[in-house]
Motif scaffolding. Sequence first.
Motif, PDB file in Angstrom:
ATOM      1  N   THR A 106      40.892  17.916  22.712  1.00  0.00           N
ATOM      2  CA  THR A 106      40.922  19.095  21.842  1.00  0.00           C
ATOM      3  C   THR A 106      42.165  19.931  22.124  1.00  0.00           C
ATOM      4  O   THR A 106      42.787  19.810  23.178  1.00  0.00           O
ATOM      5  CB  THR A 106      39.684  19.986  22.050  1.00  0.00           C
ATOM      6  OG1 THR A 106      39.614  20.386  23.434  1.00  0.00           O
ATOM      7  CG2 THR A 106      38.407  19.268  21.663  1.00  0.00           C
ATOM      8  N   ALA A 107      42.480  20.797  21.160  1.00  0.00           N
ATOM      9  CA  ALA A 107      43.549  21.774  21.344  1.00  0.00           C
ATOM     10  C   ALA A 107      43.253  22.979  20.462  1.00  0.00           C
ATOM     11  O   ALA A 107      44.140  23.511  19.813  1.00  0.00           O
ATOM     12  CB  ALA A 107      44.904  21.173  20.994  1.00  0.00           C
ATOM     13  N   ASP A 108      42.014  23.384  20.395  1.00  0.00           N
ATOM     14  CA  ASP A 108      41.417  24.519  19.675  1.00  0.00           C
ATOM     15  C   ASP A 108      40.056  24.142  19.105  1.00  0.00           C
ATOM     16  O   ASP A 108      39.183  24.990  18.986  1.00  0.00           O
ATOM     17  CB  ASP A 108      42.272  25.067  18.521  1.00  0.00           C
ATOM     18  CG  ASP A 108      43.396  25.975  19.007  1.00  0.00           C
ATOM     19  OD1 ASP A 108      43.265  26.568  20.106  1.00  0.00           O
ATOM     20  OD2 ASP A 108      44.408  26.084  18.290  1.00  0.00           O
ATOM     21  N   CYS A 109      39.875  22.876  18.706  1.00  0.00           N
ATOM     22  CA  CYS A 109      38.567  22.431  18.226  1.00  0.00           C
ATOM     23  C   CYS A 109      37.549  22.523  19.358  1.00  0.00           C
ATOM     24  O   CYS A 109      37.911  22.638  20.532  1.00  0.00           O
ATOM     25  CB  CYS A 109      38.649  21.001  17.710  1.00  0.00           C
ATOM     26  SG  CYS A 109      39.687  20.799  16.244  1.00  0.00           S
ATOM     27  N   ALA A 110      36.268  22.464  18.995  1.00  0.00           N
ATOM     28  CA  ALA A 110      35.209  22.632  19.986  1.00  0.00           C
ATOM     29  C   ALA A 110      34.772  21.297  20.570  1.00  0.00           C
ATOM     30  O   ALA A 110      34.333  20.418  19.837  1.00  0.00           O
ATOM     31  CB  ALA A 110      34.003  23.325  19.355  1.00  0.00           C
ATOM     32  N   PRO A 111      34.867  21.136  21.891  1.00  0.00           N
ATOM     33  CA  PRO A 111      34.293  19.955  22.539  1.00  0.00           C
ATOM     34  C   PRO A 111      32.828  20.214  22.836  1.00  0.00           C
ATOM     35  O   PRO A 111      32.458  21.284  23.326  1.00  0.00           O
ATOM     36  CB  PRO A 111      35.109  19.841  23.826  1.00  0.00           C
ATOM     37  CG  PRO A 111      35.468  21.258  24.157  1.00  0.00           C
ATOM     38  CD  PRO A 111      35.575  21.998  22.856  1.00  0.00           C
ATOM     39  N   GLY A 159      32.266  23.679  24.785  1.00  0.00           N
ATOM     40  CA  GLY A 159      33.330  24.051  25.710  1.00  0.00           C
ATOM     41  C   GLY A 159      34.411  24.917  25.116  1.00  0.00           C
ATOM     42  O   GLY A 159      34.265  25.473  24.017  1.00  0.00           O
ATOM     43  N   PRO A 160      35.524  25.054  25.832  1.00  0.00           N
ATOM     44  CA  PRO A 160      36.617  25.923  25.397  1.00  0.00           C
ATOM     45  C   PRO A 160      37.135  25.551  24.020  1.00  0.00           C
ATOM     46  O   PRO A 160      37.430  24.385  23.738  1.00  0.00           O
ATOM     47  CB  PRO A 160      37.690  25.677  26.474  1.00  0.00           C
ATOM     48  CG  PRO A 160      36.935  25.187  27.672  1.00  0.00           C
ATOM     49  CD  PRO A 160      35.803  24.385  27.124  1.00  0.00           C
ATOM     50  N   LEU A 221      34.975  30.472  26.052  1.00  0.00           N
ATOM     51  CA  LEU A 221      36.356  30.427  26.534  1.00  0.00           C
ATOM     52  C   LEU A 221      37.301  30.170  25.359  1.00  0.00           C
ATOM     53  O   LEU A 221      37.157  29.179  24.641  1.00  0.00           O
ATOM     54  CB  LEU A 221      36.507  29.336  27.595  1.00  0.00           C
ATOM     55  CG  LEU A 221      35.671  29.539  28.862  1.00  0.00           C
ATOM     56  CD1 LEU A 221      35.729  28.297  29.752  1.00  0.00           C
ATOM     57  CD2 LEU A 221      36.151  30.766  29.621  1.00  0.00           C
ATOM     58  N   ASP A 222      38.267  31.065  25.174  1.00  0.00           N
ATOM     59  CA  ASP A 222      39.174  31.026  24.032  1.00  0.00           C
ATOM     60  C   ASP A 222      40.456  30.281  24.386  1.00  0.00           C
ATOM     61  O   ASP A 222      41.263  30.761  25.187  1.00  0.00           O
ATOM     62  CB  ASP A 222      39.500  32.462  23.600  1.00  0.00           C
ATOM     63  CG  ASP A 222      40.337  32.536  22.332  1.00  0.00           C
ATOM     64  OD1 ASP A 222      40.717  31.482  21.783  1.00  0.00           O
ATOM     65  OD2 ASP A 222      40.612  33.676  21.893  1.00  0.00           O
TER      66      ASP A 222
END
Length: 255
Positions: A106-111, A159-160, A221-222
């Motif tokens: 991910t790189a902004d999407c929600a895991p 997650g983040p 977590l943002d």
Amino acid sequence: MNDVEAIRGAALDGVAHGFLGRRGGVSGGVYHGLNVGTGSDDDAAAVAENRARATNAVLPGARLVTAYQVHSADCVTVLSPFEERLRPHADALVTDRPGFALGILTADCAPVLLADREAGVVGAAHAGWKGAIAGVTDTTILAMEGLGAKRERIVAAVGPCIARASYEVDDAFRRRFAEADAENDRFFADARDGHAQFDLEAYVAHRLAAAGVTRVEMLGLDTYADADRFFSYRRATHRGEPSYGRQISIIGIAD
């Protein structure tokens, strides 16, 4: 950076898992840290080392399994290993086999990491807005049930990901969710004219709960706001950076 940070969810206590950011990796430049994105322009050897470090931080000795993510609702059941070059096009993975580390980039999407401890079944889903509204968490739960899990026993952690305060969308985006379900408007807050702030994390948690998952944890977590800790596609775009790294979230079953 020597120590990989593996963030744990209380809901998944006792299950081998971790939400990893950028700490503890060997990449440099815009990829500084634990970039695991094989599709990036980062040095391939650095990415391979980062992926090994990430796996060892969660499930030492396991084989990392990832998909070729396409923002779909498709889920693959992992019963045997497949080569990296033969990765299936999908956005979720499930297994009941020890020795596999299921990884979602991910790189902004929600895991989303899921587990039924009693059945010994785990899953990992990549929930960007497209996959989330298409039902990627629903298909993941169904695939876990195919391996003997029961949804009332499944626990999940989100997650983040990009937070509502950082995620501005236009009215067309908002209408798309309202057309799917009028109650979805509660995941939006009014912003400047013609725009709104979208709460992806809360929407994903809602989909999990609506599917019958009784314990859903949101880590809050943002990725956008914490550049030292996480990669973010939107932040890189806003800064005019030439590329961006990807972080990984992993879950597996110990031997």
